[in-house]
Write a protein that holds these residues in place. Structure first.
Motif, PDB file in Angstrom:
ATOM      1  N   ASP A 193      -3.115 -53.137 -10.821  1.00  0.00           N
ATOM      2  CA  ASP A 193      -2.857 -51.375 -10.521  1.00  0.00           C
ATOM      3  C   ASP A 193      -1.871 -51.021 -10.057  1.00  0.00           C
ATOM      4  N   LEU A 194      -1.325 -51.953  -8.892  1.00  0.00           N
ATOM      5  CA  LEU A 194      -0.290 -51.846  -8.412  1.00  0.00           C
ATOM      6  C   LEU A 194       1.221 -52.325  -9.594  1.00  0.00           C
ATOM      7  N   TYR A 195       0.879 -52.788 -10.100  1.00  0.00           N
ATOM      8  CA  TYR A 195       1.997 -53.650 -11.269  1.00  0.00           C
ATOM      9  C   TYR A 195       2.134 -52.648 -12.019  1.00  0.00           C
ATOM     10  N   PHE A 196       1.239 -51.675 -12.953  1.00  0.00           N
ATOM     11  CA  PHE A 196       1.899 -51.015 -13.808  1.00  0.00           C
ATOM     12  C   PHE A 196       1.341 -49.290 -13.386  1.00  0.00           C
ATOM     13  N   GLU A 197       1.204 -49.335 -11.993  1.00  0.00           N
ATOM     14  CA  GLU A 197       1.866 -47.638 -11.265  1.00  0.00           C
ATOM     15  C   GLU A 197       3.499 -47.461 -10.651  1.00  0.00           C
ATOM     16  N   ASP A 198       3.326 -48.489 -10.272  1.00  0.00           N
ATOM     17  CA  ASP A 198       4.498 -48.684  -8.904  1.00  0.00           C
ATOM     18  C   ASP A 198       6.258 -49.450  -9.615  1.00  0.00           C
ATOM     19  N   THR A 199       6.477 -48.293 -10.484  1.00  0.00           N
ATOM     20  CA  THR A 199       7.578 -48.499  -9.930  1.00  0.00           C
ATOM     21  C   THR A 199       8.567 -49.605 -10.645  1.00  0.00           C
ATOM     22  N   VAL A 200       8.645 -49.637  -8.403  1.00  0.00           N
ATOM     23  CA  VAL A 200       9.846 -50.409  -7.873  1.00  0.00           C
ATOM     24  C   VAL A 200       8.923 -51.431  -7.936  1.00  0.00           C
ATOM     25  N   MET A 201       7.520 -51.491  -7.356  1.00  0.00           N
ATOM     26  CA  MET A 201       7.307 -53.169  -7.468  1.00  0.00           C
ATOM     27  C   MET A 201       7.370 -53.189  -9.031  1.00  0.00           C
ATOM     28  N   LYS A 202       6.850 -53.242  -9.779  1.00  0.00           N
ATOM     29  CA  LYS A 202       6.989 -53.325 -11.017  1.00  0.00           C
ATOM     30  C   LYS A 202       8.436 -54.231 -11.205  1.00  0.00           C
ATOM     31  N   LYS A 203       9.320 -53.914 -10.913  1.00  0.00           N
ATOM     32  CA  LYS A 203      10.082 -54.473 -11.315  1.00  0.00           C
ATOM     33  C   LYS A 203      10.805 -55.593 -10.812  1.00  0.00           C
ATOM     34  N   ILE A 204      10.798 -56.049  -9.233  1.00  0.00           N
ATOM     35  CA  ILE A 204      10.969 -55.973  -7.707  1.00  0.00           C
ATOM     36  C   ILE A 204       9.237 -57.440  -8.739  1.00  0.00           C
ATOM     37  N   ILE A 205       7.936 -57.393  -8.951  1.00  0.00           N
ATOM     38  CA  ILE A 205       7.738 -58.500  -9.589  1.00  0.00           C
ATOM     39  C   ILE A 205       8.295 -59.422 -10.758  1.00  0.00           C
ATOM     40  N   ASP A 206       8.931 -58.487 -12.147  1.00  0.00           N
ATOM     41  CA  ASP A 206       9.335 -58.940 -12.904  1.00  0.00           C
ATOM     42  C   ASP A 206      10.413 -59.652 -12.280  1.00  0.00           C
ATOM     43  N   CYS A 207      10.973 -59.829 -11.274  1.00  0.00           N
ATOM     44  CA  CYS A 207      12.592 -60.329 -11.127  1.00  0.00           C
ATOM     45  C   CYS A 207      11.606 -61.961 -10.546  1.00  0.00           C
ATOM     46  N   VAL A 208      10.692 -61.927  -9.277  1.00  0.00           N
ATOM     47  CA  VAL A 208       9.519 -62.856  -9.468  1.00  0.00           C
ATOM     48  C   VAL A 208       9.093 -64.329 -10.989  1.00  0.00           C
ATOM     49  N   PHE A 209       8.162 -62.934 -11.599  1.00  0.00           N
ATOM     50  CA  PHE A 209       8.196 -64.081 -12.519  1.00  0.00           C
ATOM     51  C   PHE A 209       8.728 -63.803 -14.075  1.00  0.00           C
ATOM     52  N   ASP A 210       8.610 -65.132 -15.030  1.00  0.00           N
ATOM     53  CA  ASP A 210       9.369 -64.782 -15.638  1.00  0.00           C
ATOM     54  C   ASP A 210       8.502 -63.833 -17.180  1.00  0.00           C
ATOM     55  N   SER A 211       9.015 -62.465 -16.527  1.00  0.00           N
ATOM     56  CA  SER A 211       8.436 -61.967 -17.795  1.00  0.00           C
ATOM     57  C   SER A 211       9.220 -61.386 -19.257  1.00  0.00           C
ATOM     58  N   ASN A 212       9.876 -62.193 -19.616  1.00  0.00           N
ATOM     59  CA  ASN A 212      10.919 -62.983 -20.545  1.00  0.00           C
ATOM     60  C   ASN A 212       9.544 -63.619 -21.585  1.00  0.00           C
ATOM     61  N   SER A 213       8.744 -64.201 -20.613  1.00  0.00           N
ATOM     62  CA  SER A 213       7.348 -64.908 -21.435  1.00  0.00           C
ATOM     63  C   SER A 213       6.631 -64.262 -22.572  1.00  0.00           C
ATOM     64  N   GLY A 214       6.719 -63.002 -22.181  1.00  0.00           N
ATOM     65  CA  GLY A 214       5.439 -62.300 -22.382  1.00  0.00           C
ATOM     66  C   GLY A 214       4.232 -62.392 -22.480  1.00  0.00           C
ATOM     67  N   HIS A 215       4.144 -63.005 -20.795  1.00  0.00           N
ATOM     68  CA  HIS A 215       3.001 -63.195 -20.408  1.00  0.00           C
ATOM     69  C   HIS A 215       2.688 -63.015 -18.923  1.00  0.00           C
ATOM     70  N   PHE A 216       1.520 -62.208 -18.216  1.00  0.00           N
ATOM     71  CA  PHE A 216       1.901 -61.673 -17.088  1.00  0.00           C
ATOM     72  C   PHE A 216       0.561 -62.855 -16.572  1.00  0.00           C
ATOM     73  N   VAL A 217       0.524 -63.071 -14.852  1.00  0.00           N
ATOM     74  CA  VAL A 217      -0.430 -64.091 -14.184  1.00  0.00           C
ATOM     75  C   VAL A 217      -1.253 -63.155 -13.587  1.00  0.00           C
ATOM     76  N   ASN A 218      -2.766 -63.098 -13.858  1.00  0.00           N
ATOM     77  CA  ASN A 218      -3.550 -61.977 -13.782  1.00  0.00           C
ATOM     78  C   ASN A 218      -4.013 -62.668 -12.795  1.00  0.00           C
ATOM     79  N   TRP A 219      -3.426 -61.812 -11.394  1.00  0.00           N
ATOM     80  CA  TRP A 219      -4.036 -62.642  -9.694  1.00  0.00           C
ATOM     81  C   TRP A 219      -5.221 -62.039  -9.318  1.00  0.00           C
ATOM     82  N   ASP A 220      -6.629 -61.275 -11.018  1.00  0.00           N
ATOM     83  CA  ASP A 220      -7.185 -61.006 -10.368  1.00  0.00           C
ATOM     84  C   ASP A 220      -8.357 -62.257 -10.020  1.00  0.00           C
TER      85      ASP A 220
END
Length: 220
Positions: A193-220
């Motif tokens: 929810d944080l990732y998809f609803e908070d645009t600022v935090m999404k940008k920060i998370i995308d800088c931490v993880f490799d968003s170019n891989s097309g995969h997102f780590v599911n932390w749930d």
């Protein structure tokens, strides 16, 4: 001419493996003092980190320095001398990773950065890559006391812009709920929810993880 070395805490893990010019900041102080030991026109000051007194420590930085070098004067925190007063009396500053190097550049003073820190090589500090380059640049500054007026004003302006960016643009509030200064909960029920609803935090998370891989780590 006054050269001031601003030390870090010896036991601060943030300093580990950050040396880039000398093998330890104490070696930078010792070798500089030895270089100018017969030059009465150069004074070496060492400003120890305020937290040595505020937090207390069993290992003071000055204990790492030899007592035989008489041209080194240590400004201990117990003397209650403000670091910004030290900046005023300094002609040149030397730091490892301490933020006071940025603050000194904002005050228009030339600063050498010898460790790997975030504000290095941003256009307002001296960033030698070798001991020879360090002493060569240091001697040039001692000959002229400081950078020329144009360089000094430009360094100062760039340092102030970087400080503003760091303190007011880069810093982001974590989405937390507080009541009467007590933590209540997170604003979101899940990490997704944080990732998809908070645009600022999404940008920060995308800088931490490799968003170019097309995969997102599911932390749930």
């Amino acid at each position: 001419k006054v050269i001031v070395f601003f030390t870090n805490l010896v036991w601060d893990a943030a300093n580990v493996d950050r040396d880039e010019v000398f093998e330890g900041f104490d070696q930078a102080i010792i070798k500089t003092a030895m270089r100018y030991i017969d030059n009465p026109g150069v004074k070496i000051l060492v400003r120890t980190h305020p937290a040595e007194s505020v937090l207390g420590t069993n290992l003071r930085f000055q204990d790492m320095l030899p007592r035989g070098l008489l041209n080194i004067q240590v400004i201990e925190e117990a003397l209650e001398i403000n670091s910004f007063d030290v900046i005023e009396m300094a002609d040149i500053g030397v730091v490892h990773t301490s933020t006071i190097g940025l603050e000194m550049a904002m005050a228009g003073k030339p600063v050498f950065v010898l460790g790997n820190t975030h504000y290095k090589c941003k256009g307002f500090t001296h960033d030698p890559v070798s001991i020879d380059e360090y002493f060569s640049e240091l001697q040039k500054l001692l000959n002229y006391c400081s950078d020329n007026d144009d360089n000094r004003a430009n360094y100062q302006n760039e340092a102030r812009k970087y400080f503003f960016m760091m303190m007011f643009l880069y810093q982001q509030k974590i989405p937390l709920k507080y009541e009467s200064n007590e933590f209540i909960s997170y604003n979101y029920k899940s990490f997704m929810d944080l990732y998809f609803e908070d645009t600022v935090m999404k940008k920060i998370i995308d800088c931490v993880f490799d968003s170019n891989s097309g995969h997102f780590v599911n932390w749930d």
